[in-house]
Design an enzyme around this catalytic site. Structure first.
Site, PDB file in Angstrom:
ATOM      1  N   ASN A  93      74.096  66.893  60.157  1.00  0.00           N
ATOM      2  CA  ASN A  93      74.946  66.629  58.992  1.00  0.00           C
ATOM      3  C   ASN A  93      74.180  66.888  57.698  1.00  0.00           C
ATOM      4  O   ASN A  93      74.691  67.520  56.769  1.00  0.00           O
ATOM      5  CB  ASN A  93      75.475  65.197  59.020  1.00  0.00           C
ATOM      6  CG  ASN A  93      76.490  64.985  60.114  1.00  0.00           C
ATOM      7  OD1 ASN A  93      77.328  65.833  60.370  1.00  0.00           O
ATOM      8  ND2 ASN A  93      76.421  63.844  60.781  1.00  0.00           N
ATOM      9  N   ASP A  94      72.953  66.374  57.619  1.00  0.00           N
ATOM     10  CA  ASP A  94      72.122  66.635  56.449  1.00  0.00           C
ATOM     11  C   ASP A  94      71.928  68.139  56.237  1.00  0.00           C
ATOM     12  O   ASP A  94      72.076  68.662  55.130  1.00  0.00           O
ATOM     13  CB  ASP A  94      70.745  65.985  56.622  1.00  0.00           C
ATOM     14  CG  ASP A  94      70.713  64.542  56.155  1.00  0.00           C
ATOM     15  OD1 ASP A  94      71.421  64.212  55.194  1.00  0.00           O
ATOM     16  OD2 ASP A  94      69.966  63.749  56.753  1.00  0.00           O
ATOM     17  N   LYS A  95      71.559  68.826  57.306  1.00  0.00           N
ATOM     18  CA  LYS A  95      71.203  70.232  57.160  1.00  0.00           C
ATOM     19  C   LYS A  95      72.424  71.073  56.816  1.00  0.00           C
ATOM     20  O   LYS A  95      72.354  71.956  55.941  1.00  0.00           O
ATOM     21  CB  LYS A  95      70.518  70.741  58.426  1.00  0.00           C
ATOM     22  CG  LYS A  95      69.239  69.990  58.778  1.00  0.00           C
ATOM     23  CD  LYS A  95      68.295  70.783  59.637  1.00  0.00           C
ATOM     24  CE  LYS A  95      67.491  71.747  58.800  1.00  0.00           C
ATOM     25  NZ  LYS A  95      66.359  72.339  59.552  1.00  0.00           N
TER      26      LYS A  95
END
Length: 380
Positions: free
Chosen positions: A170-172
């Site tokens: 999700n972050d990436k």
């Protein structure tokens, strides 16, 4: 090589992963990325180790996500330093921020205020739960959004508890979408002369990953369930054990299934009305999958890979990270770069321009390393 974003300046006000990842994508593509860090320790990711770089203090994680940037220390609790940030924004094209929700408004650098003062700025915000709605002020990290966003409910075998994905996807992906939005914002500014607001969030990214399952639920009212390594609408499309090591088999259509059946010694499966067509294989997977599993256990993984690849059936070994990193194909795509000065080895962007990957021209910066250099340029 000449890089496409040379001449573009980015101000990065953020830390951890999603914001810095958006920044490093733009930096690797040639942008001048000025990373604003707090005086007391800078980006929290500097200490996210081990492993650490050669100084024994800066994490490998930080080196990877902050190469090619310049670090400037500003105390954003200070009005004088806020004015310095404004002066930098006068020289910038893009601002990326992923501070805790509400902070930028509290200190006067929220999106509306910044666009009013810097109308040509592309202002990019990365949120946890989105810029609107009852949860918009909540902070969030990748695992929280894997949980809230339904991804955990779709990962693992039906009999197992909910499971995280092994990477901070999700972050990436939110950092990636932020970079895409920033570039789209620049293109729009080229046409209109006006900057714009770009908003991305971990929640929207999480929902995007389970798009197919959400669409299915909207269409049918059913709640999708876990399928282990398999897929809901394609069979066989999963990992199986062999006589020694696991194998991923992806016979994604009727022709490939018929070829796989022949390799496995059961050409009759392709004529069986239960299995001959994709919809039938999905309906009857509880009968078919044990048959495939039993056949594959009869020989070693490398035997099956050679036989399946010989007839064009997609398959792959289930590698651990060490096997990936030492594979011939990974070496051939040439993603590992050695950062200048520090000698730290990290992966580069998964992008090639005219068959060349953009490599880093500078290492990750020491905290505040470029403060005087950058601010002196403002005083000229």
């Amino acid at each position: 090589m000449s890089l496409p974003l040379e001449g573009v300046r980015v101000i990065e006000v953020g830390q951890a992963l999603a914001g810095p990842l958006a920044g490093v994508i733009l930096a690797d593509l040639g942008a001048d990325v000025i990373k604003i860090e707090k005086p007391d320790g800078g980006d929290d990711a500097r200490i996210w180790g081990p492993p650490y770089g050669p100084d024994g203090e800066t994490s490998l994680y930080f080196h990877s996500q902050n190469r090619n940037k310049r670090s400037v220390i500003l105390d954003l609790k200070s009005q004088a330093h806020i004015e310095t940030l404004h002066a930098l924004c006068e020289t910038a094209d893009i601002l990326i921020q992923n501070l805790r929700p509400g902070v930028v408004d509290e200190i006067g650098i929220g999106p509306e205020a910044m666009l009013a003062r810097h109308p040509r700025l592309v202002y990019c915000s990365i949120w946890a739960f989105g810029y609107q709605g009852p949860m918009r002020m909540r902070p969030g990290f990748d695992p929280l959004l894997q949980a809230f966003g339904g991804m955990m409910s779709m990962t693992g075998r039906p009999q197992d508890p909910p499971t995280f994905c092994g990477a901070s996807i999700n972050d990436k992906a939110t950092g990636l979408f932020c970079a895409v939005g920033a570039l789209a914002g620049l293109r729009q500014r080229d046409k209109t002369g006006q900057g714009c607001l770009i908003d991305t969030s971990l929640l929207e990214t999480a929902a995007f990953w389970v798009e197919g399952q959400v669409n299915q639920h909207i269409a049918t009212g059913e709640v999708p369930t876990r399928h282990g390594t398999g897929a809901a609408v394609i069979v066989p499309y999963q990992v199986f054990d062999t006589a020694d090591r696991p194998l991923c088999l992806a016979a994604g259509n009727d022709r490939l299934f018929a070829r796989a059946a022949k390799v496995l010694g059961h050409p009759e499966w392709a004529e069986d009305p239960r299995f001959a067509r994709s919809a039938g294989r999905v309906r009857n997977k509880t009968e078919l999958l044990p048959l495939i599993a039993d056949a594959l256990r009869g020989n070693a993984r490398d035997h099956w890979i050679a036989a399946l690849e010989a007839v064009g059936v997609p398959c792959a070994p289930v590698n651990d990270i060490g096997e990936l990193a030492t594979s011939e194909q990974f070496a051939a795509v040439d993603m590992v770069q050695t950062l200048p000065e520090s000698g730290v080895k990290v992966l580069g962007l998964p992008i090639n321009i005219d068959r060349a990957r953009p490599w880093s021209s500078r290492p990750a910066p020491k905290l505040g390393e470029h403060t005087e250099e950058v601010l002196a340029a403002l005083r000229r």
